[in-house]
Structure formats: structure tokens, C-alpha cells
Scaffold this motif. Structure first.
Motif, mmCIF file in Angstrom:
data_model
loop_
_atom_site.group_PDB
_atom_site.id
_atom_site.type_symbol
_atom_site.label_atom_id
_atom_site.label_comp_id
_atom_site.label_asym_id
_atom_site.label_seq_id
_atom_site.Cartn_x
_atom_site.Cartn_y
_atom_site.Cartn_z
ATOM 1 N N ILE A 4 42.857 37.136 32.082
ATOM 2 C CA ILE A 4 42.304 37.106 33.440
ATOM 3 C C ILE A 4 43.327 36.415 34.327
ATOM 4 N N LYS A 5 43.946 37.188 35.202
ATOM 5 C CA LYS A 5 45.026 36.657 36.029
ATOM 6 C C LYS A 5 44.610 36.413 37.472
ATOM 7 N N GLN A 6 43.452 36.946 37.861
ATOM 8 C CA GLN A 6 43.051 36.802 39.258
ATOM 9 C C GLN A 6 41.545 36.982 39.403
ATOM 10 N N LEU A 15 33.917 30.272 37.479
ATOM 11 C CA LEU A 15 33.110 29.890 36.320
ATOM 12 C C LEU A 15 32.156 31.013 35.927
ATOM 13 N N HIS A 16 31.522 31.582 36.928
ATOM 14 C CA HIS A 16 30.579 32.678 36.707
ATOM 15 C C HIS A 16 31.286 33.861 36.046
ATOM 16 N N PHE A 17 32.419 34.244 36.591
ATOM 17 C CA PHE A 17 33.166 35.403 36.096
ATOM 18 C C PHE A 17 33.682 35.165 34.679
ATOM 19 N N PHE A 18 34.301 34.004 34.453
ATOM 20 C CA PHE A 18 34.867 33.706 33.139
ATOM 21 C C PHE A 18 33.805 33.722 32.047
ATOM 22 N N LYS A 83 52.006 53.967 32.673
ATOM 23 C CA LYS A 83 51.257 53.076 31.802
ATOM 24 C C LYS A 83 52.230 52.323 30.910
ATOM 25 N N LEU A 84 51.934 51.064 30.673
ATOM 26 C CA LEU A 84 52.771 50.248 29.810
ATOM 27 C C LEU A 84 52.179 50.215 28.406
ATOM 28 N N PRO A 85 52.992 50.397 27.388
ATOM 29 C CA PRO A 85 52.462 50.391 26.020
ATOM 30 C C PRO A 85 51.843 49.039 25.669
ATOM 31 N N GLY A 86 50.599 49.087 25.220
ATOM 32 C CA GLY A 86 49.926 47.875 24.771
ATOM 33 C C GLY A 86 49.285 47.045 25.861
ATOM 34 N N ILE A 87 49.474 47.442 27.129
ATOM 35 C CA ILE A 87 48.898 46.683 28.247
ATOM 36 C C ILE A 87 48.044 47.616 29.099
ATOM 37 N N ILE A 88 46.812 47.222 29.337
ATOM 38 C CA ILE A 88 45.883 48.032 30.123
ATOM 39 C C ILE A 88 45.416 47.231 31.336
ATOM 40 N N PHE A 89 45.715 47.731 32.535
ATOM 41 C CA PHE A 89 45.134 47.159 33.749
ATOM 42 C C PHE A 89 43.816 47.900 33.981
ATOM 43 N N HIS A 90 42.732 47.233 33.642
ATOM 44 C CA HIS A 90 41.413 47.873 33.591
ATOM 45 C C HIS A 90 40.698 47.694 34.927
ATOM 46 N N SER A 91 40.550 48.783 35.661
ATOM 47 C CA SER A 91 39.977 48.727 37.007
ATOM 48 C C SER A 91 38.615 49.407 37.038
ATOM 49 N N ILE A 92 37.678 48.818 37.797
ATOM 50 C CA ILE A 92 36.325 49.388 37.909
ATOM 51 C C ILE A 92 35.905 49.476 39.383
ATOM 52 N N PRO A 93 36.700 50.128 40.231
ATOM 53 C CA PRO A 93 36.394 50.146 41.670
ATOM 54 C C PRO A 93 35.060 50.797 42.002
ATOM 55 N N GLY A 94 34.690 51.833 41.256
ATOM 56 C CA GLY A 94 33.417 52.501 41.529
ATOM 57 C C GLY A 94 32.232 51.577 41.322
ATOM 58 N N TYR A 95 32.303 50.768 40.284
ATOM 59 C CA TYR A 95 31.223 49.815 40.009
ATOM 60 C C TYR A 95 31.164 48.742 41.094
ATOM 61 N N ASP A 96 32.333 48.237 41.491
ATOM 62 C CA ASP A 96 32.367 47.189 42.508
ATOM 63 C C ASP A 96 31.830 47.688 43.848
ATOM 64 N N LEU A 97 32.208 48.895 44.224
ATOM 65 C CA LEU A 97 31.767 49.436 45.511
ATOM 66 C C LEU A 97 30.252 49.600 45.556
ATOM 67 N N GLN A 98 29.673 49.976 44.432
ATOM 68 C CA GLN A 98 28.228 50.200 44.374
ATOM 69 C C GLN A 98 27.463 48.969 43.896
ATOM 70 N N ILE A 119 43.747 43.649 31.057
ATOM 71 C CA ILE A 119 43.736 42.793 32.243
ATOM 72 C C ILE A 119 42.689 43.347 33.211
ATOM 73 N N PRO A 120 41.535 42.697 33.319
ATOM 74 C CA PRO A 120 40.452 43.240 34.147
ATOM 75 C C PRO A 120 40.752 43.140 35.636
ATOM 76 N N GLN A 121 40.385 44.197 36.355
ATOM 77 C CA GLN A 121 40.543 44.258 37.807
ATOM 78 C C GLN A 121 39.187 44.637 38.401
ATOM 79 N N GLY A 122 38.424 43.669 38.843
ATOM 80 C CA GLY A 122 37.096 43.957 39.376
ATOM 81 C C GLY A 122 36.212 42.733 39.266
ATOM 82 N N TRP A 123 34.985 42.853 39.762
ATOM 83 C CA TRP A 123 34.084 41.701 39.814
ATOM 84 C C TRP A 123 32.851 41.850 38.931
#
Length: 286
Positions: A4-6, A15-18, A83-98, A119-123
Motif C-alpha cells: 500500500i503506497k498511497q 487506519l480504516h483502509f489498512f 505490464k510489469l512481470p510480477g507487479i500488478i497495479f490493481h485498480s477498481i475505478p468502477g467500484y469507487d465511482l459507484q 499494489i491497490p489503487q482505490g478506496w
């Protein structure tokens, strides 16, 4: 492994997110690295001997370097659409928007977390079942330092000595003047009206209101109530709310984390006019 980088927001947001990732990682046996907590790291002193595979990087060259490298890699992958081998930037924009919750128990998510660097990207990543199961371990990890515990204890003991029921009040303004169109930006008259209604719920018993706010308050405005009002560090306010019998405030992760941490029934003020009943107060997992 998950990194979790951001995370947007301040202490309670993080705290809630972690917490969902800590519980999910415990359930599925993957490691977790958190690099976006340096300014809050030294507020806590974990207790217990829980076996959590969690590393929270403290402020320093290593933490800064990891964050910078990951941010640059993310920019490169987006710009070059690679895409980088072994690294996934996991984004969920559709879920966040709704504001639709993303279930972290999905097999495809768990597999990525176990086998690659995700690496999760979203809330709205959520895992309520495992958070409830492993809440004691999460509490132990985010146990505040003794100096803050002592400040909380002194305030609670004072409140207990003057009343029967402690009600936490979180007055949240500041950025709420713009957030959600200002819907939850309430003036003091609204909070005082809610306080009167709460007193009526516990008629015959002395309510003591511990009022927490990120802004200075005029004590004279609350002279009709038994209150404890003072400027305190956010970490003290947060864990002080967690020691109350009940609490209320506008919807926020600040009130939410305090309610979660010590299973305190909380009422979230959705509007100025709604009536407060005993059923308005809910525990976090209700």
C-alpha cells in the motif's frame, strides 16, 4: 504480497483502509507492506504477540525510496500501457465511482496477493468478515503509545466521576464545508439539538459529553450541558471517542474507526432534522 503506497486522507482514513488488508492478509497468509504512514508511525506502540505478516515503514530513506520507485513505475506502466512481470497495479475505478464495495475474498484477488506483488489503487476494498474475526490483532497493532493512553485515561476518569454515561461528540467541519456538497457541515446549534435529544434518551441519568473537534470551540456555547472540551491531539481525540459509551457525529472514518476499535455504538448524523432514537446508535458490524 500487497504494497500500500498511497491512501487519501488523514489518520483515520488510513487506519480504516489498512485494517481490511491486515485482516485479509492474516486470513490468506500473504505479506503486507505499508509505505504511506510515516507521519503517523510513531504515534503507536503495538502490543501482544500476534503473528501478523505486516511491515509498516517508518519515515526514512528506505520508505521514501520505495514510494518514489513505485510511483515512477506506475507512471511508466500507464504512459506506455505495459505490464510489469510480477507487479500488478490493481485498480477498481468502477467500484469507487459507484461506491460499490470490492470484495477482497474474491479468488482472483487472493491469488494475485499470494503470488505476485499487488499494489491497490482505490478506496472501497472491503473484507468485513475477516476484519471482525481478526479485530483483536488489528487493535493490538494500532495501540497508541502510553503517553496518549494516559491522556485518554485521565479524561475518561474525569468524565466518569461527574456523570453516568459518556457521550462522544465529533464536531467535524473544516473540509466538510465542500465535501459532499456541504451536506454534513453543521453549526453548533445542530450539535446542541442532538445533545438535548440524547439527554432525553437517558432521562434520569447524567450524560457527560466529551466533545472532539479539529477546530477551537467556545465552551460558553455548550454551557447548558455537562461537557469536557479542550484542544487535544487527533490521536487522543480518536481513542477518547473509542472509550465513550455512545458517540455521534457526521459520517466520517474518524467516528467509524473509534466505533470499530472498541465496538462503541455510533450515530451518524445524516441530516440536521432527523430525530435521534436509541436505535440510531449502531455498532460497526451491525
Amino acid at each position: 504480497m500487497i504494497v500500500i503506497k498511497q491512501v487519501s486522507g488523514q489518520l483515520a482514513n488510513r487506519l480504516h483502509f489498512f485494517s481490511y488488508f491486515i485482516a485479509n492478509g492474516k486470513a490468506y497468509n500473504y505479506s503486507l507492506l505499508i509505505t504511506c504512514f510515516p507521519e503517523f508511525h510513531d504515534l503507536f506502540a503495538p502490543v501482544g504477540d500476534d503473528k501478523l505478516n505486516v511491515t509498516i515503514a517508518r519515515r526514512g530513506i528506505r520508505q521514501s525510496a520505495i514510494s518514489k520507485i513505485l510511483n515512477k513505475l506506475h507512471v511508466v506502466t500507464l504512459k506506455l500501457k505495459i505490464k510489469l512481470p510480477g507487479i500488478i497495479f490493481h485498480s477498481i475505478p468502477g467500484y469507487d465511482l459507484q461506491l460499490a464495495q470490492y470484495d477482497m475474498n474474491l479468488p482472483e484477488f487472493v491469488k494475485l496477493a499470494q503470488q505476485q506483488v499487488l499494489i491497490p489503487q482505490g478506496w472501497v476494498y472491503r473484507d468485513y468478515a475477516n476484519l471482525k474475526k481478526y479485530l483483536p490483532q488489528v487493535r493490538n497493532l494500532f495501540s497508541p503509545k502510553n503517553e496518549f493512553k494516559s491522556a485518554v485515561k485521565i479524561c475518561v476518569e474525569l468524565a466518569r466521576s461527574t456523570g453516568d454515561i459518556i457521550i462522544g461528540v465529533h464536531i467535524r467541519r473544516g473540509d466538510y464545508i465542500d465535501f459532499n456538497g456541504g451536506k454534513w457541515y453543521y453549526d453548533n446549534s445542530v450539535y446542541k439539538n442532538k445533545m438535548r435529544q440524547v439527554e432525553q434518551l437517558f432521562e434520569g441519568r447524567q450524560c457527560v459529553f466529551i466533545i472532539c473537534s479539529q477546530e477551537p470551540l467556545n465552551k460558553d456555547e455548550f454551557v447548558d450541558f455537562s461537557t469536557l472540551i479542550e484542544e487535544r491531539p487527533a490521536i487522543v481525540d480518536l481513542y477518547l471517542l473509542a472509550q465513550c459509551d455512545y458517540m455521534f457525529g457526521p459520517p466520517s472514518t474518524f467516528t467509524g474507526w473509534a466505533s470499530l476499535y472498541n465496538t462503541v455504538p455510533a450515530y451518524y448524523m445524516q441530516s440536521a432534522d432527523e430525530k435521534v432514537t436509541i436505535d440510531s446508535f449502531k455498532e460497526f458490524f451491525d
